[in-house]
Design a protein around this motif. Structure first.
Motif, PDB file in Angstrom:
ATOM      1  N   ILE A  12       5.776   2.998  -8.893  1.00 11.63           N
ATOM      2  CA  ILE A  12       5.954   4.135  -7.972  1.00 11.63           C
ATOM      3  C   ILE A  12       4.736   4.249  -7.069  1.00 11.63           C
ATOM      4  O   ILE A  12       4.854   4.400  -5.849  1.00 11.63           O
ATOM      5  N   PHE A  13       3.569   4.106  -7.670  1.00 12.54           N
ATOM      6  CA  PHE A  13       2.325   4.198  -6.910  1.00 12.54           C
ATOM      7  C   PHE A  13       2.276   3.105  -5.830  1.00 12.54           C
ATOM      8  O   PHE A  13       2.002   3.377  -4.665  1.00 12.54           O
ATOM      9  N   ILE A  14       2.571   1.874  -6.229  1.00 10.64           N
ATOM     10  CA  ILE A  14       2.510   0.767  -5.254  1.00 10.64           C
ATOM     11  C   ILE A  14       3.581   0.953  -4.174  1.00 10.64           C
ATOM     12  O   ILE A  14       3.361   0.659  -3.001  1.00 10.64           O
ATOM     13  N   HIS A  15       4.767   1.446  -4.549  1.00 12.38           N
ATOM     14  CA  HIS A  15       5.848   1.657  -3.573  1.00 12.38           C
ATOM     15  C   HIS A  15       5.373   2.548  -2.427  1.00 12.38           C
ATOM     16  O   HIS A  15       5.503   2.215  -1.260  1.00 12.38           O
ATOM     17  N   TRP A  16       4.792   3.707  -2.774  1.00 15.03           N
ATOM     18  CA  TRP A  16       4.415   4.662  -1.716  1.00 15.03           C
ATOM     19  C   TRP A  16       3.131   4.264  -1.006  1.00 15.03           C
ATOM     20  O   TRP A  16       2.984   4.504   0.190  1.00 15.03           O
ATOM     21  N   LEU A  17       2.218   3.611  -1.741  1.00 10.89           N
ATOM     22  CA  LEU A  17       1.006   3.120  -1.087  1.00 10.89           C
ATOM     23  C   LEU A  17       1.391   2.059  -0.042  1.00 10.89           C
ATOM     24  O   LEU A  17       0.910   2.083   1.102  1.00 10.89           O
ATOM     25  N   THR A  18       2.289   1.159  -0.425  1.00  9.91           N
ATOM     26  CA  THR A  18       2.758   0.124   0.512  1.00  9.91           C
ATOM     27  C   THR A  18       3.400   0.778   1.731  1.00  9.91           C
ATOM     28  O   THR A  18       3.156   0.374   2.875  1.00  9.91           O
ATOM     29  N   PHE A  19       4.210   1.806   1.492  1.00 11.16           N
ATOM     30  CA  PHE A  19       4.887   2.494   2.593  1.00 11.16           C
ATOM     31  C   PHE A  19       3.863   3.037   3.606  1.00 11.16           C
ATOM     32  O   PHE A  19       3.981   2.782   4.809  1.00 11.16           O
ATOM     33  N   PHE A  20       2.836   3.735   3.101  1.00 15.16           N
ATOM     34  CA  PHE A  20       1.843   4.306   4.025  1.00 15.16           C
ATOM     35  C   PHE A  20       1.033   3.213   4.717  1.00 15.16           C
ATOM     36  O   PHE A  20       0.746   3.312   5.909  1.00 15.16           O
ATOM     37  N   LEU A  21       0.694   2.171   3.980  1.00 18.12           N
ATOM     38  CA  LEU A  21      -0.066   1.069   4.590  1.00 18.12           C
ATOM     39  C   LEU A  21       0.746   0.415   5.704  1.00 18.12           C
ATOM     40  O   LEU A  21       0.228   0.130   6.789  1.00 18.12           O
ATOM     41  N   ILE A  22       2.042   0.207   5.448  1.00 20.14           N
ATOM     42  CA  ILE A  22       2.900  -0.450   6.450  1.00 20.14           C
ATOM     43  C   ILE A  22       2.953   0.390   7.731  1.00 20.14           C
ATOM     44  O   ILE A  22       2.887  -0.149   8.840  1.00 20.14           O
ATOM     45  N   LEU A  23       3.041   1.712   7.587  1.00 23.19           N
ATOM     46  CA  LEU A  23       3.064   2.578   8.781  1.00 23.19           C
ATOM     47  C   LEU A  23       1.802   2.350   9.616  1.00 23.19           C
ATOM     48  O   LEU A  23       1.866   2.167  10.834  1.00 23.19           O
ATOM     49  N   ILE A  24       0.647   2.347   8.947  1.00 22.88           N
ATOM     50  CA  ILE A  24      -0.625   2.183   9.659  1.00 22.88           C
ATOM     51  C   ILE A  24      -0.721   0.779  10.267  1.00 22.88           C
ATOM     52  O   ILE A  24      -1.089   0.608  11.434  1.00 22.88           O
ATOM     53  N   ILE A  25      -0.344  -0.240   9.468  1.00 20.52           N
ATOM     54  CA  ILE A  25      -0.449  -1.633   9.937  1.00 20.52           C
ATOM     55  C   ILE A  25       0.440  -1.855  11.173  1.00 20.52           C
ATOM     56  O   ILE A  25       0.040  -2.498  12.138  1.00 20.52           O
ATOM     57  N   PHE A  26       1.632  -1.300  11.138  1.00 26.36           N
ATOM     58  CA  PHE A  26       2.548  -1.426  12.284  1.00 26.36           C
ATOM     59  C   PHE A  26       1.929  -0.811  13.531  1.00 26.36           C
ATOM     60  O   PHE A  26       1.921  -1.404  14.594  1.00 26.36           O
ATOM     61  N   TYR A  27       1.421   0.397  13.334  1.00 25.86           N
ATOM     62  CA  TYR A  27       0.845   1.104  14.475  1.00 25.86           C
ATOM     63  C   TYR A  27      -0.307   0.289  15.075  1.00 25.86           C
ATOM     64  O   TYR A  27      -0.349   0.048  16.283  1.00 25.86           O
ATOM     65  N   ILE A  28      -1.223  -0.157  14.218  1.00 24.52           N
ATOM     66  CA  ILE A  28      -2.370  -0.940  14.721  1.00 24.52           C
ATOM     67  C   ILE A  28      -1.863  -2.236  15.364  1.00 24.52           C
ATOM     68  O   ILE A  28      -2.317  -2.625  16.445  1.00 24.52           O
ATOM     69  N   GLY A  29      -0.887  -2.886  14.698  1.00 28.91           N
ATOM     70  CA  GLY A  29      -0.345  -4.158  15.210  1.00 28.91           C
ATOM     71  C   GLY A  29       0.154  -4.000  16.638  1.00 28.91           C
ATOM     72  O   GLY A  29      -0.151  -4.817  17.516  1.00 28.91           O
ATOM     73  N   LEU A  30       0.897  -2.935  16.881  1.00 29.24           N
ATOM     74  CA  LEU A  30       1.467  -2.733  18.227  1.00 29.24           C
ATOM     75  C   LEU A  30       0.382  -2.500  19.271  1.00 29.24           C
ATOM     76  O   LEU A  30       0.548  -2.853  20.431  1.00 29.24           O
ATOM     77  N   THR A  31      -0.767  -1.899  18.849  1.00 30.87           N
ATOM     78  CA  THR A  31      -1.841  -1.656  19.820  1.00 30.87           C
ATOM     79  C   THR A  31      -2.664  -2.933  20.079  1.00 30.87           C
ATOM     80  O   THR A  31      -3.328  -3.036  21.106  1.00 30.87           O
ATOM     81  N   LEU A  32      -2.593  -3.904  19.154  1.00 26.54           N
ATOM     82  CA  LEU A  32      -3.431  -5.108  19.275  1.00 26.54           C
ATOM     83  C   LEU A  32      -3.140  -5.897  20.550  1.00 26.54           C
ATOM     84  O   LEU A  32      -4.031  -6.541  21.107  1.00 26.54           O
ATOM     85  N   GLU A  33      -1.879  -5.835  20.963  1.00 22.60           N
ATOM     86  CA  GLU A  33      -1.470  -6.572  22.167  1.00 22.60           C
ATOM     87  C   GLU A  33      -2.355  -6.261  23.384  1.00 22.60           C
ATOM     88  O   GLU A  33      -2.553  -7.102  24.242  1.00 22.60           O
ATOM     89  N   ASP A  34      -2.868  -5.015  23.439  1.00 25.12           N
ATOM     90  CA  ASP A  34      -3.681  -4.594  24.585  1.00 25.12           C
ATOM     91  C   ASP A  34      -5.130  -5.051  24.490  1.00 25.12           C
ATOM     92  O   ASP A  34      -5.915  -4.775  25.390  1.00 25.12           O
ATOM     93  N   TYR A  35      -5.493  -5.710  23.398  1.00 24.67           N
ATOM     94  CA  TYR A  35      -6.894  -6.111  23.230  1.00 24.67           C
ATOM     95  C   TYR A  35      -7.024  -7.620  23.144  1.00 24.67           C
ATOM     96  O   TYR A  35      -6.219  -8.288  22.481  1.00 24.67           O
ATOM     97  N   GLU A  36      -8.050  -8.109  23.824  1.00 24.48           N
ATOM     98  CA  GLU A  36      -8.324  -9.532  23.745  1.00 24.48           C
ATOM     99  C   GLU A  36      -8.934  -9.824  22.382  1.00 24.48           C
ATOM    100  O   GLU A  36      -9.656  -8.978  21.833  1.00 24.48           O
ATOM    101  N   PHE A  37      -8.660 -10.998  21.841  1.00 22.82           N
ATOM    102  CA  PHE A  37      -9.209 -11.365  20.536  1.00 22.82           C
ATOM    103  C   PHE A  37     -10.610 -11.937  20.745  1.00 22.82           C
ATOM    104  O   PHE A  37     -10.782 -13.117  21.030  1.00 22.82           O
ATOM    105  N   ASN A  38     -11.605 -11.072  20.667  1.00 22.53           N
ATOM    106  CA  ASN A  38     -12.988 -11.524  20.819  1.00 22.53           C
ATOM    107  C   ASN A  38     -13.895 -10.738  19.863  1.00 22.53           C
ATOM    108  O   ASN A  38     -13.418  -9.826  19.163  1.00 22.53           O
ATOM    109  N   ALA A  39     -15.175 -11.067  19.851  1.00 25.74           N
ATOM    110  CA  ALA A  39     -16.100 -10.465  18.886  1.00 25.74           C
ATOM    111  C   ALA A  39     -16.155  -8.941  19.039  1.00 25.74           C
ATOM    112  O   ALA A  39     -16.211  -8.209  18.050  1.00 25.74           O
ATOM    113  N   ALA A  40     -16.088  -8.458  20.302  1.00 27.89           N
ATOM    114  CA  ALA A  40     -16.214  -7.022  20.553  1.00 27.89           C
ATOM    115  C   ALA A  40     -15.042  -6.241  19.941  1.00 27.89           C
ATOM    116  O   ALA A  40     -15.217  -5.103  19.483  1.00 27.89           O
TER     117      ALA A  40
END
Ligand code: HEM
Ligand code: HEM
Length: 174
Positions: A12-40
């Motif tokens: 149960i713990f892993i189920h809901w932790l995964t759910f919240f992590l996926i929400l955050i990861i998706f959100y960050i993933g979608l914003t990554l497109e606007d950033y160049e992959f560099n050290a900064a």
């Protein structure tokens, strides 16, 4: 054979932790497109990557716990038909598979740029670029994962409508 009314606490713990992590990861993933992959911008990519790899590790632990605690799972739900049973079981298997595949492909994509040397104290590779094929595969895996989650959540609510019984208590922390 013990009769449980709920999934084991660890699942149960892993189920809901995964759910919240996926929400955050998706959100960050979608914003990554606007950033160049560099050290900064590395920290942004790093956060996405670390949380993604965490989901991968949690899923491997989850599969292991599920297998070793198979005698402590709640009784099977009431399937509407043989097809429904096959469908539910397949969606659960596919969720596990894509919770591993999506981050794994993401990791290979970043590894292939050589940027991991930067994490280990080396220089950031010049003109680091993601392999187009790997990026497409990451996007496809993530899209399939999202579709599976939608089908999964819809299934939980449709079950309530059809049978009047809520499955949420079986996966509830409280
Ligand atoms: C990242 C999103 C999600 C993933 C990857 C996911 C995955 C899974 C998996 C694989 C199972 C099977 C049991 C197990 O092996 O642990 C499950 C069960 C369950 N999930 Fe989710 N889930 C997600 C989100 C949700 C949400 C938002 C809800 C709320 C409606 C939900 C409700 C449930 C319920 C009630 C069960 C138990 C079903 C039963 O009684 O057999 N899940 N989930
Ligand atoms: C469950 C795990 C993961 C999910 C759900 C996920 C989701 C996403 C999403 C939604 C995007 C945006 C795709 C697009 O619209 O172009 C994305 C991009 C990306 N992901 Fe992931 N990701 C996961 C794991 C990982 C991991 C573990 C890594 C690396 C170690 C990674 C590396 C990347 C990178 C580098 C991009 C950006 C590509 C670009 O610049 O367009 N991801 N991810």
């Amino acid at each position: 054979m013990m009769h449980m009314t709920k999934y084991p606490k660890s699942l149960i713990f892993i189920h809901w932790l995964t759910f919240f992590l996926i929400l955050i990861i998706f959100y960050i993933g979608l914003t990554l497109e606007d950033y160049e992959f560099n050290a900064a911008n590395m920290n942004r990519f790093r956060l996405h990557a670390i949380l993604g790899v965490t989901v991968l590790i949690l899923t491997v632990i989850r599969a292991y716990v599920r297998l070793t605690k198979s005698d402590q799972l709640p009784p099977k739900i009431t399937y509407y038909s043989a097809f429904h049973k096959a469908f539910v079981v397949s969606v659960h298997y596919l969720l596990y598979i894509f919770l591993i595949l999506a981050p794994l492909i993401g990791f290979i994509m970043v590894y292939q740029t050589g940027a991991l040397t930067y994490d280990l104290g080396g220089p950031f590779p010049t003109d680091a670029e993601f392999d187009a094929g790997l990026l497409l595969l990451h996007q496809i895996a993530v899209f399939i994962l999202a579709a599976l989650i939608v089908v999964h959540v819809a299934g939980v609510f449709i079950y309530k409508l059809k049978t009047g019984k809520s499955l949420l208590s079986r996966m509830s922390i409280f």
